[in-house]
Design a protein around this motif. Structure first.
Motif, PDB file in Angstrom:
ATOM      1  N   TRP A  26       2.053   1.669  -3.531  1.00  0.00           N
ATOM      2  CA  TRP A  26       0.939   2.037  -4.414  1.00  0.00           C
ATOM      3  C   TRP A  26       0.528   3.488  -4.185  1.00  0.00           C
ATOM      4  O   TRP A  26       0.307   4.229  -5.149  1.00  0.00           O
ATOM      5  N   ASP A  27       0.431   3.868  -2.900  1.00  0.00           N
ATOM      6  CA  ASP A  27       0.062   5.260  -2.592  1.00  0.00           C
ATOM      7  C   ASP A  27       1.035   6.241  -3.232  1.00  0.00           C
ATOM      8  O   ASP A  27       0.632   7.259  -3.801  1.00  0.00           O
ATOM      9  N   GLU A  28       2.318   5.928  -3.133  1.00  0.00           N
ATOM     10  CA  GLU A  28       3.321   6.830  -3.703  1.00  0.00           C
ATOM     11  C   GLU A  28       3.242   6.857  -5.227  1.00  0.00           C
ATOM     12  O   GLU A  28       3.327   7.916  -5.852  1.00  0.00           O
TER      13      GLU A  28
ATOM     14  N   ASP B 236      -5.292   9.020   1.842  1.00  0.00           N
ATOM     15  CA  ASP B 236      -6.697   8.661   1.651  1.00  0.00           C
ATOM     16  C   ASP B 236      -7.132   7.511   2.556  1.00  0.00           C
ATOM     17  O   ASP B 236      -8.168   6.913   2.355  1.00  0.00           O
TER      18      ASP B 236
ATOM     19  N   GLN C   8      -2.001   8.689  -4.045  1.00  0.00           N
ATOM     20  CA  GLN C   8      -3.166   8.518  -3.170  1.00  0.00           C
ATOM     21  C   GLN C   8      -2.822   8.635  -1.693  1.00  0.00           C
ATOM     22  O   GLN C   8      -3.622   8.269  -0.848  1.00  0.00           O
ATOM     23  N   GLU C   9      -1.637   9.121  -1.383  1.00  0.00           N
ATOM     24  CA  GLU C   9      -1.238   9.229   0.019  1.00  0.00           C
ATOM     25  C   GLU C   9      -2.238  10.088   0.779  1.00  0.00           C
ATOM     26  O   GLU C   9      -2.693  11.108   0.290  1.00  0.00           O
TER      27      GLU C   9
ATOM     28  N   GLN D 290       0.829  -1.208   0.000  1.00  0.00           N
ATOM     29  CA  GLN D 290       0.000   0.000   0.000  1.00  0.00           C
ATOM     30  C   GLN D 290       0.858   1.251   0.000  1.00  0.00           C
ATOM     31  O   GLN D 290       0.550   2.215  -0.701  1.00  0.00           O
ATOM     32  N   ASP D 291       1.935   1.252   0.779  1.00  0.00           N
ATOM     33  CA  ASP D 291       2.831   2.413   0.787  1.00  0.00           C
ATOM     34  C   ASP D 291       3.368   2.696  -0.614  1.00  0.00           C
ATOM     35  O   ASP D 291       3.401   3.842  -1.062  1.00  0.00           O
TER      36      ASP D 291
ATOM     37  N   GLU E  71      -8.701   3.578  -1.551  1.00  0.00           N
ATOM     38  CA  GLU E  71      -8.514   3.279  -2.981  1.00  0.00           C
ATOM     39  C   GLU E  71      -7.716   1.988  -3.165  1.00  0.00           C
ATOM     40  O   GLU E  71      -8.050   1.161  -4.004  1.00  0.00           O
ATOM     41  N   PHE E  72      -6.672   1.821  -2.365  1.00  0.00           N
ATOM     42  CA  PHE E  72      -5.845   0.618  -2.458  1.00  0.00           C
ATOM     43  C   PHE E  72      -6.653  -0.618  -2.085  1.00  0.00           C
ATOM     44  O   PHE E  72      -6.631  -1.622  -2.797  1.00  0.00           O
TER      45      PHE E  72
ATOM     46  N   GLY F  30      -6.115   4.639   2.677  1.00  0.00           N
ATOM     47  CA  GLY F  30      -5.978   3.343   2.020  1.00  0.00           C
ATOM     48  C   GLY F  30      -7.216   2.824   1.329  1.00  0.00           C
ATOM     49  O   GLY F  30      -7.213   1.696   0.835  1.00  0.00           O
TER      50      GLY F  30
END
Length: 197
Positions: free
Chosen positions: A136-138, A145, A142-143, A133-134, A149-150, A147
């Motif tokens: 993907w967010d980067e 949110d 999407q940081e 997730q970290d 969306e992930f 999580g």
């Protein structure tokens, strides 16, 4: 990402030197080099692996090692730690939970009370559950949110895998012993009721 690609990353993670944070940073950097979809796929494979390890026999082994104090959350973190030991160790423990007695990380705990275990020694690895997730967010910006969306992307990928027949919800490995059977090697290392001071 397929099963072999997932385990190739995990096997490399298990061989890396450094503490858990340094090893997770390596994995995060590896995922950042790939398309964001591979972070989602990594999480799907990670969840599949932890679910396969979620058996009464593996829980009994974890609880024995942890002196009878393995909680539900603690057991999930234990299955993450088990995955992080690499494919060969993982598969041997799924086939026979008593094989945990052969793992260096478990043997290092023998004869010591849980209060004396360093954070990096505990056979639990909660943070492994967040690395994809970290990344993907980067990759997706999407940081911040929480999580959502992930998690939605992971759920969609799991549904697609199930629909394609690649993964059935609740699938479990076949153990070489019935669940709940004796674990003589682990019991010798972590005797029930024995003082570990």
């Amino acid at each position: 990402m397929n099963d072999d690609a997932f385990w190739a990353l995990i096997d490399e993670l298990s061989r890396r030197t450094g503490d858990r944070d340094e090893r997770l940073e390596w994995l995060r950097e590896e995922l950042l080099r790939r398309p964001a979809a591979e972070s989602v796929e990594f999480q799907v494979w990670l969840e599949r692996a932890t679910e396969r390890a979620d058996t009464r026999a593996v829980w009994a082994a974890a609880n024995l090692i942890e002196g009878g104090h393995c909680t539900e959350d603690g057991f999930h973190y234990f299955t993450l730690w088990l995955v992080g030991q690499g494919r060969k160790a993982y598969e041997s423990v799924l086939a026979d939970p008593d094989a945990l007695a052969d793992l260096p990380g478990i043997r290092a705990l023998v004869g010591r009370h849980e209060d004396e275990w360093d954070d990096d020694e505990w056979p639990e690895w909660e943070e492994l559950d967040y690395v994809a997730q970290d990344a993907w967010d980067e990759l997706t910006g999407q940081e911040g949110d929480d999580g959502e969306e992930f998690l939605d992307a992971v759920e969609e990928a799991e549904d697609a895998a199930e629909a394609a027949g690649e993964w059935e919800e609740g699938e479990r490995p076949r153990a070489s012993r019935p669940e709940g059977s004796a674990m003589p090697r682990l019991t010798a290392l972590f005797p029930v009721g024995a003082s570990r001071s």
